[in-house]
Design a protein around this motif. Structure first.
Motif, PDB file in Angstrom:
ATOM      1  N   PRO A 197      23.603 -40.000 -19.112  1.00 50.72           N
ATOM      2  CA  PRO A 197      22.993 -38.891 -18.363  1.00 50.72           C
ATOM      3  C   PRO A 197      21.496 -39.070 -18.149  1.00 50.72           C
ATOM      4  CG  PRO A 197      23.560 -38.194 -20.596  1.00 50.72           C
ATOM      5  CD  PRO A 197      24.166 -39.542 -20.394  1.00 50.72           C
ATOM      6  N   ALA A 198      20.842 -39.759 -19.068  1.00 46.89           N
ATOM      7  CA  ALA A 198      19.407 -40.019 -18.893  1.00 46.89           C
ATOM      8  C   ALA A 198      19.179 -40.962 -17.715  1.00 46.89           C
ATOM      9  CB  ALA A 198      18.820 -40.615 -20.171  1.00 46.89           C
ATOM     10  N   TYR A 199      20.043 -41.974 -17.569  1.00 47.29           N
ATOM     11  CA  TYR A 199      19.910 -42.899 -16.451  1.00 47.29           C
ATOM     12  C   TYR A 199      20.030 -42.158 -15.121  1.00 47.29           C
ATOM     13  CZ  TYR A 199      20.940 -46.645 -19.864  1.00 47.29           C
ATOM     14  OH  TYR A 199      20.929 -47.494 -20.932  1.00 47.29           O
ATOM     15  N   THR A 200      20.954 -41.226 -15.052  1.00 43.29           N
ATOM     16  CA  THR A 200      21.171 -40.474 -13.810  1.00 43.29           C
ATOM     17  C   THR A 200      19.891 -39.787 -13.358  1.00 43.29           C
ATOM     18  OG1 THR A 200      23.502 -40.097 -14.333  1.00 43.29           O
ATOM     19  CG2 THR A 200      22.493 -38.608 -12.732  1.00 43.29           C
ATOM     20  N   ASP A 201      19.210 -39.141 -14.296  1.00 43.96           N
ATOM     21  CA  ASP A 201      17.982 -38.422 -13.939  1.00 43.96           C
ATOM     22  C   ASP A 201      16.806 -39.366 -13.731  1.00 43.96           C
ATOM     23  OD1 ASP A 201      19.341 -36.076 -13.975  1.00 43.96           O
ATOM     24  OD2 ASP A 201      18.309 -35.187 -15.685  1.00 43.96           O
ATOM     25  N   LEU A 202      16.802 -40.514 -14.412  1.00 44.84           N
ATOM     26  CA  LEU A 202      15.747 -41.508 -14.179  1.00 44.84           C
ATOM     27  C   LEU A 202      15.880 -42.080 -12.778  1.00 44.84           C
ATOM     28  CD1 LEU A 202      13.385 -43.140 -15.470  1.00 44.84           C
ATOM     29  CD2 LEU A 202      15.085 -44.860 -16.112  1.00 44.84           C
ATOM     30  N   ILE A 203      17.091 -42.400 -12.381  1.00 46.76           N
ATOM     31  CA  ILE A 203      17.329 -42.953 -11.040  1.00 46.76           C
ATOM     32  C   ILE A 203      16.939 -41.952  -9.956  1.00 46.76           C
ATOM     33  CG2 ILE A 203      19.154 -43.658  -9.438  1.00 46.76           C
ATOM     34  CD1 ILE A 203      20.594 -44.840 -11.951  1.00 46.76           C
ATOM     35  N   SER A 204      17.262 -40.684 -10.170  1.00 46.32           N
ATOM     36  CA  SER A 204      16.970 -39.665  -9.157  1.00 46.32           C
ATOM     37  C   SER A 204      15.511 -39.218  -9.166  1.00 46.32           C
ATOM     38  CB  SER A 204      17.866 -38.444  -9.386  1.00 46.32           C
ATOM     39  OG  SER A 204      17.507 -37.773 -10.584  1.00 46.32           O
ATOM     40  N   GLY A 205      14.763 -39.598 -10.204  1.00 46.90           N
ATOM     41  CA  GLY A 205      13.362 -39.207 -10.286  1.00 46.90           C
ATOM     42  C   GLY A 205      13.122 -37.882 -10.981  1.00 46.90           C
ATOM     43  N   GLN A 206      14.174 -37.298 -11.579  1.00 48.08           N
ATOM     44  CA  GLN A 206      13.977 -36.060 -12.343  1.00 48.08           C
ATOM     45  C   GLN A 206      13.098 -36.306 -13.559  1.00 48.08           C
ATOM     46  OE1 GLN A 206      15.192 -32.923 -11.384  1.00 48.08           O
ATOM     47  NE2 GLN A 206      15.605 -34.085  -9.517  1.00 48.08           N
ATOM     48  N   VAL A 207      13.199 -37.489 -14.137  1.00 48.92           N
ATOM     49  CA  VAL A 207      12.263 -37.962 -15.154  1.00 48.92           C
ATOM     50  C   VAL A 207      11.710 -39.290 -14.654  1.00 48.92           C
ATOM     51  CG1 VAL A 207      13.310 -36.813 -17.148  1.00 48.92           C
ATOM     52  CG2 VAL A 207      14.151 -39.057 -16.434  1.00 48.92           C
ATOM     53  N   GLN A 208      10.541 -39.682 -15.149  1.00 49.48           N
ATOM     54  CA  GLN A 208       9.867 -40.841 -14.558  1.00 49.48           C
ATOM     55  C   GLN A 208       9.863 -42.088 -15.445  1.00 49.48           C
ATOM     56  OE1 GLN A 208       8.359 -37.566 -14.485  1.00 49.48           O
ATOM     57  NE2 GLN A 208       9.525 -37.474 -12.575  1.00 49.48           N
ATOM     58  N   LEU A 209       9.977 -41.909 -16.758  1.00 50.43           N
ATOM     59  CA  LEU A 209       9.883 -43.035 -17.687  1.00 50.43           C
ATOM     60  C   LEU A 209      11.013 -42.974 -18.701  1.00 50.43           C
ATOM     61  CD1 LEU A 209       6.101 -42.660 -18.721  1.00 50.43           C
ATOM     62  CD2 LEU A 209       6.983 -43.944 -16.778  1.00 50.43           C
ATOM     63  N   MET A 210      11.337 -44.147 -19.260  1.00 49.55           N
ATOM     64  CA  MET A 210      12.339 -44.173 -20.325  1.00 49.55           C
ATOM     65  C   MET A 210      12.293 -45.498 -21.061  1.00 49.55           C
ATOM     66  SD  MET A 210      16.462 -43.717 -20.048  1.00 49.55           S
ATOM     67  CE  MET A 210      17.481 -43.717 -21.536  1.00 49.55           C
ATOM     68  N   PHE A 211      12.355 -45.435 -22.379  1.00 50.41           N
ATOM     69  CA  PHE A 211      12.557 -46.621 -23.200  1.00 50.41           C
ATOM     70  C   PHE A 211      14.039 -46.700 -23.560  1.00 50.41           C
ATOM     71  CE2 PHE A 211       8.002 -46.334 -23.982  1.00 50.41           C
ATOM     72  CZ  PHE A 211       7.611 -47.659 -24.163  1.00 50.41           C
ATOM     73  N   ASP A 212      14.643 -47.854 -23.318  1.00 46.41           N
ATOM     74  CA  ASP A 212      16.019 -48.058 -23.763  1.00 46.41           C
ATOM     75  C   ASP A 212      16.280 -49.557 -23.813  1.00 46.41           C
ATOM     76  OD1 ASP A 212      18.463 -47.127 -24.719  1.00 46.41           O
ATOM     77  OD2 ASP A 212      19.389 -47.108 -22.751  1.00 46.41           O
TER      78      ASP A 212
END
Length: 329
Positions: A197-212
């Motif tokens: 679910p985090a990837y979904t929002d990262l791809i759509s731009g709902q969140v801007q950064l992520m460490f994984d």
């Protein structure tokens, strides 16, 4: 009735040995025959995330090696601690195991004041699966910044950025907090119930950064839907992505490990048998290549080595958690 003559010491010892053999034989047979039915492997993160993909890459070979089905049970929530707690409470008969990660068994104890299990006491450690670096990824809408350009963008418009994690109290979370401290901007942390679910929002731009880890991110990076800014260690899967150190940013060199655990008190023979099966699978070149395609370096090893890593990394991440003030109530 006349008294029976006393049993001689040798005879008494022989009778005692026979009695003990009668008691222990069923237990020994049960252990040596293990497994005789399907084994449930609890993955404490959702299907589709990095941890899940790694386990599913091993599943067919492990089933063949053990001679029984390996049933994957995704139990996500609370940064992986819900599924881990389920394993800790399970009957220690060898038919419930779990996937342990740096987040669930080394970080959690420092960030969850009410952690429902004790990593040091509630598990029998069976062995490593592998290790993987972390990647700082950004939404595709930001273009393709390096760390310097990203820090400049954060400082120019700090209110416009948030960072996702695969769960509060995970390494993904702590690295985001650490980066936030370096950037000196009030990044908002958005925790998710796992990577997918985090990837979904990262791809759509709902969140801007992520460490994984690369396992789940790479398909989206290759498709151009997200951008890999930097990695914490060199990785063949992301050969063109520079490390933080190569970009002049110190302190971001951590890797994640994956391992297998059973509930405490699981028979040692069962744990050792699983370790043998796991190491045999990981030593297969085809399996190692499949894991490498997910950004994971296969790491056959002993149960003691995994337990030692838990002790070592609990101290390390405890210091990081304290420094960034990470607590999950």
């Amino acid at each position: 009735m006349p008294a029976l003559p006393p049993v001689s010491h040798p005879r008494r010892h022989a009778l005692l040995a026979l009695a003990l053999a009668g008691i222990c034989a069923p237990l020994l047979a049960q252990t040596t025959a293990w497994p005789t039915k399907p084994i449930t492997l609890v993955v404490p993160f959702p299907a589709g995330g990095g941890t899940d993909l790694v386990v599913r890459a091993l599943q067919p070979r492990l089933q063949k090696e053990l001679g029984q089905p390996l049933v994957i049970d995704n139990r996500a929530g609370a940064g992986g601690t819900l599924g881990s707690a389920l394993v800790a409470r399970s009957t220690p008969d060898g038919y419930t195991a779990g996937v342990a990660t740096t987040s669930t068994h080394a970080v959690s104890v420092s960030v969850y004041p009410k952690l429902p299990f004790d990593p040091a006491k509630d598990f029998a450690y069976a062995g490593f699966i592998g290790t993987s670096p972390y990647v700082l990824a950004t939404t595709g809408a930001l273009g393709k910044p390096d760390t310097k350009a990203l820090l400049a963008a954060l400082k120019a418009k700090p209110e416009g950025f948030s960072f996702a994690s695969v769960g509060a109290g995970t390494v993904s979370h702590l690295l985001g907090e650490q980066f936030k401290g370096v950037a000196k901007v009030p990044l908002v942390h958005i925790p998710y119930r796992g990577a997918a679910p985090a990837y979904t929002d990262l791809i759509s731009g709902q969140v801007q950064l992520m460490f994984d880890n690369p396992a789940g991110l790479v398909p989206y990076i290759r498709a151009g839907r997200i951008h890999a800014v930097a990695t914490t260690a060199p990785n063949a899967l992301l050969a063109g992505v520079p490390t933080f150190q190569q970009q002049g940013m110190a302190g971001f060199d951590q890797s994640l490990w994956y391992g297998i655990v059973f509930p405490a008190q699981t028979p040692k023979a069962v744990v050792e048998r699983f370790n043998q099966a796991l190491n045999s699978v990981l030593s297969d070149r085809a399996v190692a290549a499949e894991l490498a395609a997910l950004g994971v370096n296969a790491a056959p090893g002993t149960p003691d080595a995994l337990q030692a890593a838990v002790v070592r990394d609990t101290a390390y991440w405890g210091r990081i958690a304290k420094a960034v003030g990470a607590r999950v109530d």
